[in-house]
Scaffold this motif. Structure first.
Motif, PDB file in Angstrom:
ATOM      1  N   ARG A  57       0.921  -1.221  -0.021  1.00  0.00           N
ATOM      2  CA  ARG A  57      -0.011  -0.061  -0.174  1.00  0.00           C
ATOM      3  C   ARG A  57       0.982   1.257   0.082  1.00  0.00           C
ATOM      4  O   ARG A  57       1.749   1.293   0.844  1.00  0.00           O
ATOM      5  N   TYR A  58       0.615   1.951  -0.904  1.00  0.00           N
ATOM      6  CA  TYR A  58       1.412   3.252  -0.998  1.00  0.00           C
ATOM      7  C   TYR A  58       0.428   4.541  -0.624  1.00  0.00           C
ATOM      8  O   TYR A  58      -0.819   4.739  -0.944  1.00  0.00           O
ATOM      9  N   VAL A  59       1.375   5.586   0.248  1.00  0.00           N
ATOM     10  CA  VAL A  59       0.755   6.642   0.599  1.00  0.00           C
ATOM     11  C   VAL A  59       1.335   7.671   0.340  1.00  0.00           C
ATOM     12  O   VAL A  59       2.582   8.010   0.712  1.00  0.00           O
ATOM     13  N   PRO A  60       0.935   8.531  -0.644  1.00  0.00           N
ATOM     14  CA  PRO A  60       1.940   9.785  -1.237  1.00  0.00           C
ATOM     15  C   PRO A  60       1.937  10.866  -0.095  1.00  0.00           C
ATOM     16  O   PRO A  60       0.671  10.800   0.451  1.00  0.00           O
ATOM     17  N   ILE A  61       3.059  11.389   0.174  1.00  0.00           N
ATOM     18  CA  ILE A  61       2.885  12.423   1.163  1.00  0.00           C
ATOM     19  C   ILE A  61       3.116  13.679   0.397  1.00  0.00           C
ATOM     20  O   ILE A  61       2.217  14.553   0.849  1.00  0.00           O
ATOM     21  N   ARG A  62       3.771  13.900  -0.420  1.00  0.00           N
ATOM     22  CA  ARG A  62       4.040  15.206  -1.537  1.00  0.00           C
ATOM     23  C   ARG A  62       4.505  14.736  -2.739  1.00  0.00           C
ATOM     24  O   ARG A  62       5.202  14.015  -2.752  1.00  0.00           O
ATOM     25  N   MET A  63       3.949  15.509  -3.609  1.00  0.00           N
ATOM     26  CA  MET A  63       4.603  15.298  -5.159  1.00  0.00           C
ATOM     27  C   MET A  63       5.039  16.939  -5.697  1.00  0.00           C
ATOM     28  O   MET A  63       4.242  17.440  -5.509  1.00  0.00           O
ATOM     29  N   LEU A  64       6.251  16.942  -5.980  1.00  0.00           N
ATOM     30  CA  LEU A  64       6.612  18.209  -6.593  1.00  0.00           C
ATOM     31  C   LEU A  64       6.736  17.716  -8.067  1.00  0.00           C
ATOM     32  O   LEU A  64       7.740  17.008  -8.515  1.00  0.00           O
ATOM     33  N   VAL A  65       6.471  18.553  -9.065  1.00  0.00           N
ATOM     34  CA  VAL A  65       6.298  18.509 -10.753  1.00  0.00           C
ATOM     35  C   VAL A  65       7.018  19.640 -11.072  1.00  0.00           C
ATOM     36  O   VAL A  65       6.516  20.938 -10.827  1.00  0.00           O
ATOM     37  N   ASP A  66       7.915  19.636 -11.916  1.00  0.00           N
ATOM     38  CA  ASP A  66       8.447  20.608 -12.575  1.00  0.00           C
ATOM     39  C   ASP A  66       9.022  20.328 -13.898  1.00  0.00           C
ATOM     40  O   ASP A  66       9.707  19.590 -14.652  1.00  0.00           O
ATOM     41  N   LEU A  94       6.139  -4.398   6.758  1.00  0.00           N
ATOM     42  CA  LEU A  94       7.319  -3.470   6.656  1.00  0.00           C
ATOM     43  C   LEU A  94       6.855  -2.110   6.293  1.00  0.00           C
ATOM     44  O   LEU A  94       6.068  -1.964   5.438  1.00  0.00           O
ATOM     45  N   GLU A  95       7.319  -1.258   6.842  1.00  0.00           N
ATOM     46  CA  GLU A  95       7.130   0.188   6.631  1.00  0.00           C
ATOM     47  C   GLU A  95       7.906   0.971   6.062  1.00  0.00           C
ATOM     48  O   GLU A  95       9.271   0.961   6.989  1.00  0.00           O
ATOM     49  N   LEU A  96       8.045   1.522   4.896  1.00  0.00           N
ATOM     50  CA  LEU A  96       9.055   2.363   4.361  1.00  0.00           C
ATOM     51  C   LEU A  96       8.794   3.737   4.262  1.00  0.00           C
ATOM     52  O   LEU A  96       7.505   4.110   3.831  1.00  0.00           O
ATOM     53  N   HIS A  97       9.551   4.734   4.196  1.00  0.00           N
ATOM     54  CA  HIS A  97       9.465   6.150   3.830  1.00  0.00           C
ATOM     55  C   HIS A  97      10.490   6.328   2.797  1.00  0.00           C
ATOM     56  O   HIS A  97      11.462   5.915   2.996  1.00  0.00           O
ATOM     57  N   ALA A  98       9.793   6.800   1.753  1.00  0.00           N
ATOM     58  CA  ALA A  98      10.830   6.755   0.624  1.00  0.00           C
ATOM     59  C   ALA A  98      10.640   7.848  -0.433  1.00  0.00           C
ATOM     60  O   ALA A  98       9.750   8.818  -0.229  1.00  0.00           O
ATOM     61  N   ILE A  99      11.521   8.038  -1.386  1.00  0.00           N
ATOM     62  CA  ILE A  99      11.406   9.361  -2.345  1.00  0.00           C
ATOM     63  C   ILE A  99      11.896   8.524  -3.472  1.00  0.00           C
ATOM     64  O   ILE A  99      12.937   7.978  -3.545  1.00  0.00           O
ATOM     65  N   ASP A 100      11.066   9.055  -4.593  1.00  0.00           N
ATOM     66  CA  ASP A 100      11.321   8.711  -6.008  1.00  0.00           C
ATOM     67  C   ASP A 100      11.585   9.960  -6.813  1.00  0.00           C
ATOM     68  O   ASP A 100      10.895  10.856  -6.654  1.00  0.00           O
ATOM     69  N   VAL A 101      12.388   9.679  -7.750  1.00  0.00           N
ATOM     70  CA  VAL A 101      12.652  10.893  -8.632  1.00  0.00           C
ATOM     71  C   VAL A 101      12.485  10.315 -10.021  1.00  0.00           C
ATOM     72  O   VAL A 101      13.278   9.340 -10.359  1.00  0.00           O
ATOM     73  N   PHE A 102      11.450  11.081 -10.908  1.00  0.00           N
ATOM     74  CA  PHE A 102      11.251  10.857 -12.162  1.00  0.00           C
ATOM     75  C   PHE A 102      11.692  11.573 -13.049  1.00  0.00           C
ATOM     76  O   PHE A 102      11.635  13.098 -12.934  1.00  0.00           O
ATOM     77  N   HIS A 103      12.052  11.461 -14.239  1.00  0.00           N
ATOM     78  CA  HIS A 103      12.261  12.245 -15.651  1.00  0.00           C
ATOM     79  C   HIS A 103      11.445  11.581 -16.643  1.00  0.00           C
ATOM     80  O   HIS A 103      11.447  10.265 -16.804  1.00  0.00           O
ATOM     81  N   VAL A 104      10.369  12.330 -17.137  1.00  0.00           N
ATOM     82  CA  VAL A 104       9.468  11.919 -18.019  1.00  0.00           C
ATOM     83  C   VAL A 104       9.722  12.351 -19.599  1.00  0.00           C
ATOM     84  O   VAL A 104      10.131  13.667 -19.503  1.00  0.00           O
TER      85      VAL A 104
END
Length: 151
Positions: A57-66, A94-104
């Motif tokens: 289960r994913y819970v988004p905390i914040r998303m920044l798009v530029d 398992l509980e994880l706190h994470a960050i993903d960086v995407f380039h599209v």
């Protein structure tokens, strides 16, 4: 698009996740120190991940798009029911706190870097020693999507 990727991942739908990737897209899983290039490498990685964590289960905390880039801070929970990167299945949550960086580019992911705890991942599960050194730093992208220093 990024929200849809996370929804498809939470569903454990490998084909749906891969539809968002460029054929030669690269996912750097910095936590386990491995990179997966192209859908032929991404598919077995995703199958492995979703088999180990099928109730993710994913819970988004914040998303920044530029423009063509997005940074997503997220949390994940799942019981560990299959082996993942040498961590045996335990049923432990398992509980994880994470960050993903995407380039599209052209509506498809061409690069993702994912951090979810480095050695903390193993220590959190079984008190195992930290991981081997992380992947080398990926050269930054210029505004046109090419790497600095490349032709």
């Amino acid at each position: 698009m990024i929200e849809a990727i996370f929804a498809d991942a939470e569903a454990g739908d490998v084909d749906a996740v891969l539809r968002w990737w460029a054929d030669d897209g690269v996912l750097e899983d910095v936590t386990i120190g491995r990179a997966f290039t192209g859908k032929s490498e991404l598919r077995p990685y995703l199958n492995w991940y979703f088999a180990a964590l099928p109730e993710v289960r994913y819970v988004p905390i914040r998303m920044l798009v530029d423009g063509l880039d997005a940074v997503v801070e997220w949390c994940q929970t799942s019981p560990v029911v299959g082996e993942f990167d040498g961590v045996a299945p335990s049923g432990q949550i398992l509980e994880l706190h994470a960050i993903d960086v995407f380039h599209v580019e052209n509506g498809l992911i061409v690069h993702e870097s994912s951090w979810y705890g480095d050695g903390w991942f193993r220590q959190r599960l079984h008190g195992m020693p930290g991981l081997t050194p992380a992947l080398p730093v990926t050269p930054p992208l210029q505004a046109n999507g090419t790497r600095f220093g490349s032709a």
